[in-house]
Design an enzyme around this catalytic site. Sequence first.
Site, mmCIF file in Angstrom:
data_model
loop_
_atom_site.group_PDB
_atom_site.id
_atom_site.type_symbol
_atom_site.label_atom_id
_atom_site.label_comp_id
_atom_site.label_asym_id
_atom_site.label_seq_id
_atom_site.Cartn_x
_atom_site.Cartn_y
_atom_site.Cartn_z
ATOM 1 N N THR A 80 30.201 26.237 -50.890
ATOM 2 C CA THR A 80 28.890 25.888 -51.515
ATOM 3 C C THR A 80 28.732 24.455 -51.687
ATOM 4 O O THR A 80 27.743 24.090 -52.702
ATOM 5 C CB THR A 80 28.605 26.688 -52.818
ATOM 6 O OG1 THR A 80 29.841 26.336 -53.577
ATOM 7 C CG2 THR A 80 28.572 28.226 -52.409
ATOM 8 N N GLY A 98 27.175 20.999 -51.817
ATOM 9 C CA GLY A 98 25.672 20.508 -51.804
ATOM 10 C C GLY A 98 24.508 21.109 -52.051
ATOM 11 O O GLY A 98 23.476 21.066 -51.626
ATOM 12 N N THR A 99 24.898 22.431 -52.712
ATOM 13 C CA THR A 99 23.789 23.350 -53.094
ATOM 14 C C THR A 99 22.730 22.482 -53.872
ATOM 15 O O THR A 99 21.380 22.952 -53.751
ATOM 16 C CB THR A 99 24.378 24.487 -53.715
ATOM 17 O OG1 THR A 99 25.261 24.084 -55.000
ATOM 18 C CG2 THR A 99 25.189 25.402 -52.914
ATOM 19 N N GLY A 100 23.292 21.711 -54.948
ATOM 20 C CA GLY A 100 22.095 21.097 -55.839
ATOM 21 C C GLY A 100 21.449 20.113 -55.241
ATOM 22 O O GLY A 100 20.298 20.521 -55.326
ATOM 23 N N CYS A 101 21.894 19.410 -54.250
ATOM 24 C CA CYS A 101 21.049 18.679 -53.482
ATOM 25 C C CYS A 101 20.260 19.123 -52.446
ATOM 26 O O CYS A 101 19.208 18.570 -52.287
ATOM 27 C CB CYS A 101 22.120 17.489 -52.701
ATOM 28 S SG CYS A 101 23.143 16.610 -53.720
ATOM 29 N N LYS A 120 19.090 25.673 -63.359
ATOM 30 C CA LYS A 120 19.869 26.326 -62.379
ATOM 31 C C LYS A 120 21.163 26.943 -63.062
ATOM 32 O O LYS A 120 21.784 26.533 -63.801
ATOM 33 C CB LYS A 120 20.240 25.521 -61.436
ATOM 34 C CG LYS A 120 19.090 24.578 -60.564
ATOM 35 C CD LYS A 120 19.613 23.782 -59.365
ATOM 36 C CE LYS A 120 20.355 22.514 -60.249
ATOM 37 N NZ LYS A 120 20.723 21.569 -59.327
#
Length: 283
Positions: A208, A210-213, A177
């Site tokens: 932003t 929590g974007t990865g989760c 990512k």
Amino acid sequence: MNTVIPTALTVAGSDSGGGAGIQADLKAFAACGVYGMSVLTAITAQNTCGVTAVRDLDAEIIAAQMQAVFDDIPVGAVKIGMLSSAAIIEVVEEQLKRYQVQPVVLDTVMISKHGAALLQAEAVGALKSKLLPLATIVTPNLHEASVLASMDVENETAMREAAKRIQAMGPRYVVVKGGHLEGNPCDILYDGKDYRVFHNPRLPRIHTHGTGCTFSSAIAAFLARGWAIPEAVGEAKRYITMAIEHGFSLGQGVGPTHHFYELYQAAFGAEWGGKYGKSAIVR
């Protein structure tokens, strides 16, 4: 799978502020059309300003949670998030092997958005040797890819090389990512042979959390629904972009992405957009 609705299981830590971790995973599952179950690995005292405390759960209760789900409910996909210690990694590996669960989406969580350590340094080796080989797809960000691949990852060329090195450790697919790239971001999907690059302009948004989760959970949701991996990643990318675009202010720090914006807009239309749209400040 003999269920009315597709299912997915998240194995991760809790975010008391609700923006990341188990809470974000379950929201993403619901928004993307699957029934979500959860196995808690750790509890964080966390809000929009940062993480103030972390408490790991013991291996026995983690194993018991996984067994309770797998012994009773068909699981269409597993998303793995925060696993802070080698002991936790080992028990998760043991249960995944016991129940032969696939597909597995591994989000290699190492630090929080505010810089708090969520994976002990001595546990990185266990993560690489025990869980990467079991993963259908791994979703590291630039920092995590640097640690896993033992190299600096700061541009698209390095992302490709890191993806190649990580995929050689066992997972079928890797998505590196690029949200922290300079300029416009991109994500790179690698299957051991070919690369697929997902480009999009950088959104001028600060909320932003929590974007990865959310991204990795959306991938798991679409895999649980039977999508092929490239299409699942592409749709998860569209979903997280929408969620970031409509992220909102909450509390005094970095607010969350909006997991349900499209559903709320469809249900409430202009009333929702006018009263609670992306520019609203919710306190």
